[in-house]
Scaffold this motif. Structure first.
Motif, PDB file in Angstrom:
ATOM      1  N   GLN A  17       0.827  -1.203   0.000  1.00 37.21           N
ATOM      2  CA  GLN A  17       0.000   0.000   0.000  1.00 37.21           C
ATOM      3  C   GLN A  17       0.866   1.259   0.000  1.00 37.21           C
ATOM      4  OE1 GLN A  17      -2.558  -0.507   3.393  1.00 37.21           O
ATOM      5  NE2 GLN A  17      -3.826  -2.035   2.368  1.00 37.21           N
ATOM      6  N   GLN A  18       1.932   1.248   0.781  1.00 33.50           N
ATOM      7  CA  GLN A  18       2.840   2.395   0.808  1.00 33.50           C
ATOM      8  C   GLN A  18       3.479   2.599  -0.560  1.00 33.50           C
ATOM      9  OE1 GLN A  18       5.517   1.377   4.001  1.00 33.50           O
ATOM     10  NE2 GLN A  18       4.323   2.512   5.499  1.00 33.50           N
ATOM     11  N   LEU A  19       3.862   1.508  -1.199  1.00 29.57           N
ATOM     12  CA  LEU A  19       4.472   1.588  -2.522  1.00 29.57           C
ATOM     13  C   LEU A  19       3.484   2.184  -3.525  1.00 29.57           C
ATOM     14  CD1 LEU A  19       7.077   0.918  -4.030  1.00 29.57           C
ATOM     15  CD2 LEU A  19       6.136  -1.344  -4.487  1.00 29.57           C
ATOM     16  N   GLU A  20       2.240   1.752  -3.470  1.00 32.81           N
ATOM     17  CA  GLU A  20       1.212   2.293  -4.366  1.00 32.81           C
ATOM     18  C   GLU A  20       0.995   3.788  -4.122  1.00 32.81           C
ATOM     19  OE1 GLU A  20      -2.440   0.073  -4.332  1.00 32.81           O
ATOM     20  OE2 GLU A  20      -1.346  -1.831  -4.507  1.00 32.81           O
ATOM     21  N   LEU A  21       0.929   4.188  -2.856  1.00 26.29           N
ATOM     22  CA  LEU A  21       0.743   5.609  -2.536  1.00 26.29           C
ATOM     23  C   LEU A  21       1.907   6.456  -3.037  1.00 26.29           C
ATOM     24  CD1 LEU A  21      -0.680   5.419   1.091  1.00 26.29           C
ATOM     25  CD2 LEU A  21      -1.870   6.260  -0.940  1.00 26.29           C
ATOM     26  N   MET A  37      11.280  10.097  -2.974  1.00 30.26           N
ATOM     27  CA  MET A  37      10.223   9.106  -3.089  1.00 30.26           C
ATOM     28  C   MET A  37      10.733   7.838  -3.782  1.00 30.26           C
ATOM     29  SD  MET A  37       7.083  11.578  -4.091  1.00 30.26           S
ATOM     30  CE  MET A  37       5.637  10.928  -3.279  1.00 30.26           C
ATOM     31  N   THR A  38      11.583   8.019  -4.766  1.00 34.44           N
ATOM     32  CA  THR A  38      12.155   6.873  -5.465  1.00 34.44           C
ATOM     33  C   THR A  38      12.996   6.029  -4.515  1.00 34.44           C
ATOM     34  OG1 THR A  38      12.184   8.092  -7.554  1.00 34.44           O
ATOM     35  CG2 THR A  38      13.627   6.172  -7.401  1.00 34.44           C
ATOM     36  N   LEU A  39      13.795   6.679  -3.697  1.00 34.86           N
ATOM     37  CA  LEU A  39      14.592   5.943  -2.708  1.00 34.86           C
ATOM     38  C   LEU A  39      13.691   5.185  -1.737  1.00 34.86           C
ATOM     39  CD1 LEU A  39      17.425   8.528  -1.935  1.00 34.86           C
ATOM     40  CD2 LEU A  39      17.605   6.401  -3.254  1.00 34.86           C
ATOM     41  N   ALA A  40      12.602   5.803  -1.325  1.00 35.97           N
ATOM     42  CA  ALA A  40      11.661   5.135  -0.422  1.00 35.97           C
ATOM     43  C   ALA A  40      11.042   3.919  -1.109  1.00 35.97           C
ATOM     44  CB  ALA A  40      10.577   6.109   0.026  1.00 35.97           C
ATOM     45  N   MET A  41      10.686   4.056  -2.380  1.00 41.06           N
ATOM     46  CA  MET A  41      10.107   2.937  -3.126  1.00 41.06           C
ATOM     47  C   MET A  41      11.111   1.794  -3.275  1.00 41.06           C
ATOM     48  SD  MET A  41       7.619   4.543  -6.028  1.00 41.06           S
ATOM     49  CE  MET A  41       8.338   6.123  -6.392  1.00 41.06           C
ATOM     50  N   ILE A  42      12.366   2.126  -3.481  1.00 38.73           N
ATOM     51  CA  ILE A  42      13.408   1.098  -3.592  1.00 38.73           C
ATOM     52  C   ILE A  42      13.526   0.329  -2.281  1.00 38.73           C
ATOM     53  CG2 ILE A  42      15.908   0.751  -3.799  1.00 38.73           C
ATOM     54  CD1 ILE A  42      15.862   3.100  -5.848  1.00 38.73           C
ATOM     55  N   GLN A  47      12.353  -4.669   0.906  1.00 36.71           N
ATOM     56  CA  GLN A  47      11.689  -5.354   2.013  1.00 36.71           C
ATOM     57  C   GLN A  47      10.737  -6.426   1.505  1.00 36.71           C
ATOM     58  OE1 GLN A  47      11.969  -5.261   5.401  1.00 36.71           O
ATOM     59  NE2 GLN A  47      13.789  -4.065   4.989  1.00 36.71           N
ATOM     60  N   LEU A  48       9.971  -6.086   0.476  1.00 34.41           N
ATOM     61  CA  LEU A  48       9.044  -7.063  -0.092  1.00 34.41           C
ATOM     62  C   LEU A  48       9.798  -8.236  -0.706  1.00 34.41           C
ATOM     63  CD1 LEU A  48       6.467  -4.636  -1.709  1.00 34.41           C
ATOM     64  CD2 LEU A  48       6.051  -6.166   0.209  1.00 34.41           C
ATOM     65  N   LYS A  49      10.866  -7.936  -1.404  1.00 30.68           N
ATOM     66  CA  LYS A  49      11.662  -8.999  -2.044  1.00 30.68           C
ATOM     67  C   LYS A  49      12.303  -9.903  -1.008  1.00 30.68           C
ATOM     68  CE  LYS A  49      15.117  -9.649  -5.621  1.00 30.68           C
ATOM     69  NZ  LYS A  49      16.038  -8.993  -6.522  1.00 30.68           N
ATOM     70  N   ASN A  50      12.795  -9.326   0.081  1.00 30.94           N
ATOM     71  CA  ASN A  50      13.400 -10.113   1.147  1.00 30.94           C
ATOM     72  C   ASN A  50      12.382 -11.031   1.821  1.00 30.94           C
ATOM     73  OD1 ASN A  50      15.947  -9.091   0.745  1.00 30.94           O
ATOM     74  ND2 ASN A  50      15.743  -7.519   2.314  1.00 30.94           N
TER      75      ASN A  50
END
Length: 54
Positions: A17-21, A37-42, A47-50
């Protein structure tokens, strides 16, 4: 009276949800904020990949 429990979203769902926002808000932001914002998305993606979500 029946009590219904409200399920809390999983950490993975919260991250998605955070990634979508962030992706949505990045469409209408300044260049300075876009890099942040790009750094936050990365970081969210990592985290999701891990967690083997992807």
């Amino acid at each position: 009276m029946e009590h219904k429990s409200i399920q809390q979203p999983s950490n993975e769902e919260i991250l998605r949800q955070q990634l979508e926002l962030l992706a949505e808000r990045s469409k209408n932001t300044t260049d300075d904020r876009l890099s942040q914002m790009t750094l936050a998305m990365i970081e969210i993606h990592k985290q999701l990949k891990n967690n083997h979500v992807f």
